[in-house]
Design a protein around this motif. Structure first.
Motif, PDB file in Angstrom:
ATOM      1  N   UNK A 221      -4.854  30.766 -26.270  1.00  0.00           N
ATOM      2  CA  UNK A 221      -5.993  31.431 -26.920  1.00  0.00           C
ATOM      3  C   UNK A 221      -6.091  31.153 -28.417  1.00  0.00           C
ATOM      4  N   UNK A 222      -5.577  30.049 -28.909  1.00  0.00           N
ATOM      5  CA  UNK A 222      -5.776  29.734 -30.328  1.00  0.00           C
ATOM      6  C   UNK A 222      -7.141  29.067 -30.469  1.00  0.00           C
ATOM      7  N   UNK A 223      -7.943  29.563 -31.397  1.00  0.00           N
ATOM      8  CA  UNK A 223      -9.329  29.097 -31.509  1.00  0.00           C
ATOM      9  C   UNK A 223      -9.613  28.598 -32.928  1.00  0.00           C
ATOM     10  N   UNK A 224     -10.756  27.960 -33.062  1.00  0.00           N
ATOM     11  CA  UNK A 224     -11.212  27.448 -34.351  1.00  0.00           C
ATOM     12  C   UNK A 224     -11.236  28.540 -35.424  1.00  0.00           C
ATOM     13  N   UNK A 225     -11.554  29.729 -35.000  1.00  0.00           N
ATOM     14  CA  UNK A 225     -11.640  30.830 -35.960  1.00  0.00           C
ATOM     15  C   UNK A 225     -10.268  31.121 -36.592  1.00  0.00           C
ATOM     16  N   UNK A 226      -9.174  30.863 -35.835  1.00  0.00           N
ATOM     17  CA  UNK A 226      -7.826  31.031 -36.397  1.00  0.00           C
ATOM     18  C   UNK A 226      -7.573  30.008 -37.495  1.00  0.00           C
ATOM     19  N   UNK A 227      -8.049  28.794 -37.240  1.00  0.00           N
ATOM     20  CA  UNK A 227      -7.916  27.747 -38.260  1.00  0.00           C
ATOM     21  C   UNK A 227      -8.686  28.149 -39.523  1.00  0.00           C
ATOM     22  N   UNK A 254      -6.815  12.606 -33.729  1.00  0.00           N
ATOM     23  CA  UNK A 254      -5.842  13.552 -33.142  1.00  0.00           C
ATOM     24  C   UNK A 254      -6.331  14.989 -33.131  1.00  0.00           C
ATOM     25  N   UNK A 255      -7.567  15.227 -33.574  1.00  0.00           N
ATOM     26  CA  UNK A 255      -8.131  16.577 -33.471  1.00  0.00           C
ATOM     27  C   UNK A 255      -9.541  16.492 -32.893  1.00  0.00           C
ATOM     28  N   UNK A 256      -9.945  17.558 -32.208  1.00  0.00           N
ATOM     29  CA  UNK A 256     -11.292  17.611 -31.624  1.00  0.00           C
ATOM     30  C   UNK A 256     -11.668  19.065 -31.383  1.00  0.00           C
ATOM     31  N   UNK A 257     -12.652  19.632 -32.062  1.00  0.00           N
ATOM     32  CA  UNK A 257     -13.390  18.998 -33.154  1.00  0.00           C
ATOM     33  C   UNK A 257     -12.548  18.888 -34.425  1.00  0.00           C
ATOM     34  N   UNK A 285      -8.293  19.915 -47.477  1.00  0.00           N
ATOM     35  CA  UNK A 285      -7.504  19.557 -46.290  1.00  0.00           C
ATOM     36  C   UNK A 285      -8.371  18.890 -45.235  1.00  0.00           C
ATOM     37  N   UNK A 286      -7.695  18.108 -44.374  1.00  0.00           N
ATOM     38  CA  UNK A 286      -8.313  17.641 -43.139  1.00  0.00           C
ATOM     39  C   UNK A 286      -7.739  18.532 -42.047  1.00  0.00           C
ATOM     40  N   UNK A 287      -8.541  18.867 -41.038  1.00  0.00           N
ATOM     41  CA  UNK A 287      -8.042  19.807 -40.034  1.00  0.00           C
ATOM     42  C   UNK A 287      -8.824  19.682 -38.737  1.00  0.00           C
ATOM     43  N   UNK A 288      -8.422  20.459 -37.769  1.00  0.00           N
ATOM     44  CA  UNK A 288      -9.153  20.473 -36.507  1.00  0.00           C
ATOM     45  C   UNK A 288      -8.336  21.112 -35.401  1.00  0.00           C
ATOM     46  N   UNK A 289      -8.921  21.160 -34.203  1.00  0.00           N
ATOM     47  CA  UNK A 289      -8.215  21.671 -33.030  1.00  0.00           C
ATOM     48  C   UNK A 289      -7.427  20.505 -32.429  1.00  0.00           C
ATOM     49  N   UNK A 290      -6.161  20.734 -32.126  1.00  0.00           N
ATOM     50  CA  UNK A 290      -5.297  19.649 -31.634  1.00  0.00           C
ATOM     51  C   UNK A 290      -5.928  19.019 -30.386  1.00  0.00           C
ATOM     52  N   UNK A 291      -6.067  17.703 -30.431  1.00  0.00           N
ATOM     53  CA  UNK A 291      -6.706  16.957 -29.343  1.00  0.00           C
ATOM     54  C   UNK A 291      -5.899  17.131 -28.045  1.00  0.00           C
ATOM     55  N   UNK A 300       2.593  19.924 -23.844  1.00  0.00           N
ATOM     56  CA  UNK A 300       1.836  21.129 -23.498  1.00  0.00           C
ATOM     57  C   UNK A 300       0.642  20.787 -22.610  1.00  0.00           C
ATOM     58  N   UNK A 301       0.385  21.626 -21.645  1.00  0.00           N
ATOM     59  CA  UNK A 301      -0.768  21.439 -20.762  1.00  0.00           C
ATOM     60  C   UNK A 301      -2.021  21.931 -21.488  1.00  0.00           C
ATOM     61  N   UNK A 302      -2.972  21.007 -21.800  1.00  0.00           N
ATOM     62  CA  UNK A 302      -4.148  21.399 -22.589  1.00  0.00           C
ATOM     63  C   UNK A 302      -5.081  22.363 -21.854  1.00  0.00           C
ATOM     64  N   UNK A 303      -4.886  22.540 -20.536  1.00  0.00           N
ATOM     65  CA  UNK A 303      -5.707  23.528 -19.825  1.00  0.00           C
ATOM     66  C   UNK A 303      -5.201  24.948 -20.092  1.00  0.00           C
ATOM     67  N   UNK A 304      -3.960  25.037 -20.530  1.00  0.00           N
ATOM     68  CA  UNK A 304      -3.359  26.358 -20.748  1.00  0.00           C
ATOM     69  C   UNK A 304      -3.194  26.640 -22.246  1.00  0.00           C
ATOM     70  N   UNK A 305      -2.826  25.602 -22.966  1.00  0.00           N
ATOM     71  CA  UNK A 305      -2.521  25.786 -24.387  1.00  0.00           C
ATOM     72  C   UNK A 305      -3.610  25.173 -25.268  1.00  0.00           C
ATOM     73  N   UNK A 306      -3.740  25.708 -26.448  1.00  0.00           N
ATOM     74  CA  UNK A 306      -4.615  25.098 -27.450  1.00  0.00           C
ATOM     75  C   UNK A 306      -3.907  25.234 -28.792  1.00  0.00           C
ATOM     76  N   UNK A 307      -4.457  24.604 -29.812  1.00  0.00           N
ATOM     77  CA  UNK A 307      -3.792  24.696 -31.113  1.00  0.00           C
ATOM     78  C   UNK A 307      -4.678  24.160 -32.208  1.00  0.00           C
ATOM     79  N   UNK A 308      -4.312  24.483 -33.444  1.00  0.00           N
ATOM     80  CA  UNK A 308      -5.002  23.856 -34.573  1.00  0.00           C
ATOM     81  C   UNK A 308      -3.985  23.164 -35.454  1.00  0.00           C
ATOM     82  N   UNK A 309      -4.478  22.189 -36.232  1.00  0.00           N
ATOM     83  CA  UNK A 309      -3.596  21.466 -37.157  1.00  0.00           C
ATOM     84  C   UNK A 309      -4.375  21.191 -38.428  1.00  0.00           C
ATOM     85  N   UNK A 310      -3.643  21.080 -39.515  1.00  0.00           N
ATOM     86  CA  UNK A 310      -4.286  20.689 -40.771  1.00  0.00           C
ATOM     87  C   UNK A 310      -3.302  19.843 -41.565  1.00  0.00           C
TER      88      UNK A 310
END
Ligand code: PHE
Length: 342
Positions: A221-227, A254-257, A285-291, A300-310
């Motif tokens: 449940x990590x979302x863009x809003x957390x970033x 490596x990020x989308x979006x 910074x450059x950032x985004x949701x981990x591809x 990590x299984x992208x159907x279960x996990x999500x993440x952000x990076x910067x």
């Protein structure tokens, strides 16, 4: 015999009085009291005297020996004391002269900036994760969704080692893969600070080496809003409470979006100036949701996990805060520059 002893006593006493240094004193001792000295010779000759004279002469000679030895010791003590007094006046040390203070070291400006960044992210629950400067092509590019011949590699041209596939990292992003493989399947909240290298023309604006701080959060449940919240909190604490933020759409393999994180220019407050190139905004910074591909490469299984990076630079913001107009000062090791901070 007794006359000889009297004469010896007079000569020896006079000579002892007259001498003025320790070397002469030793010569005196050799002359009268040593094994070959005059008094020792006389003492030995007592045995050849007629028996009735021996006790008187022997006693007198022994008394003289004790007296001369005592005189020798007194004179020696005197001369030593004199020599010390002389040395003390001649080699006088002015203890009231102030000492020379040893020059104090201090933290490099980049280190100071890094530590401020660590503190801010520590408050948001991010731990520091260390990754190596020397990386493989696989981690720097391939696992970050940039296969060989991917055109995006041009943005991160680097220095290669003589070992096939081993290079100096161009960004701290390969650390994302390392952290994920280390922590999987646990949730992650880390920052990855360190030096990056780029094959670039060195100018007042860009160096071939610089620091970056990468951030990575992975979980459910990590979302863009957390970033957005994390970046906003960071900018407010680092650059001031009132900073305005802008998230501008961008592209990283490596990020989308993907986004560029901008903040209103700290020099002109958004009016437009030379530093913000009259846009009113500074990119921090450059950032985004981990591809999904990158998440999978990390385990990590992208159907279960999500993440952000910067990923953000360290020297450029420090230049802004301290009005430094040339990035090359950071690594040219000129103490006149380094001493101005801290
Ligand atoms: N690695 C990118 C760079 O060096 C920055 C970045 C990091 C972008 C993480 C998105 C996510 O430019």
């Amino acid at each position: 015999m007794l006359d000889k002893l009297d004469a010896l006593q007079q000569r020896a006493s006079a000579a002892l009085e007259a001498l003025t240094d320790l070397a002469a004193l030793e010569a005196w001792h050799a002359q009268y009291l040593s094994r070959r000295g005059e008094l020792t010779q006389l003492l030995r000759s007592v045995g050849q005297l007629p028996p009735q004279e021996r006790p008187g002469a022997g006693q007198r000679a022994n008394e003289l020996k004790t007296a001369l030895e005592a005189a020798y010791e007194r004179r020696q003590a005197d001369l030593k004391r004199q020599a010390r007094t002389q040395a003390l006046t001649a080699e006088r040390v002015d203890v009231t002269l102030p000492g020379r203070p040893p020059s104090l070291g201090r933290l490099h400006l980049s280190t100071q900036a890094l530590r401020r960044i660590y503190a801010i992210f520590a408050d948001m629950g991010f731990q520091v994760y260390r990754a190596p400067d020397v990386e493989t092509d696989e981690l720097n590019f391939e696992l970050l969704n940039m296969p060989p011949h991917h055109p995006a590699r041009d943005m991160w041209d680097t220095f290669y080692t003589t070992r096939e596939g081993v290079l100096l990292r161009t960004h701290t992003s390969p650390g994302q893969i390392r952290a994920m493989r280390d922590y999987c399947p646990e949730p992650i909240r880390v920052i990855l600070p360190g030096m990056c290298y780029r094959y670039e023309q060195v100018t007042a604006r860009s160096e071939m080496m610089f620091h970056q701080v990468e951030g990575l959060a992975v979980g459910k449940h990590i979302a863009m809003t957390d970033l957005k919240g994390t970046m906003t909190e960071y900018a407010h604490r680092m650059f001031g409470e009132g900073r305005k933020m802008r998230f501008r759409s961008s592209h990283f393999p490596f990020t989308e979006p993907s986004v560029e994180v901008d903040m209103d220019c700290i020099l002109c407050g958004g009016e437009g100036c030379r530093v913000c190139k009259y846009t009113g905004w500074l990119e921090i910074a450059g950032a985004g949701m981990v591809h999904p591909v990158v998440l999978r490469n990390g385990g990590y299984n992208p159907d279960v996990y999500s993440g952000f990076a910067f990923g953000m630079g360290v020297e450029r913001p420090a230049m802004l805060s301290h009005s430094i107009d040339d990035i090359r000062y950071f690594f040219s090791n000129d103490v006149r520059f380094l001493e101005q901070f801290g």
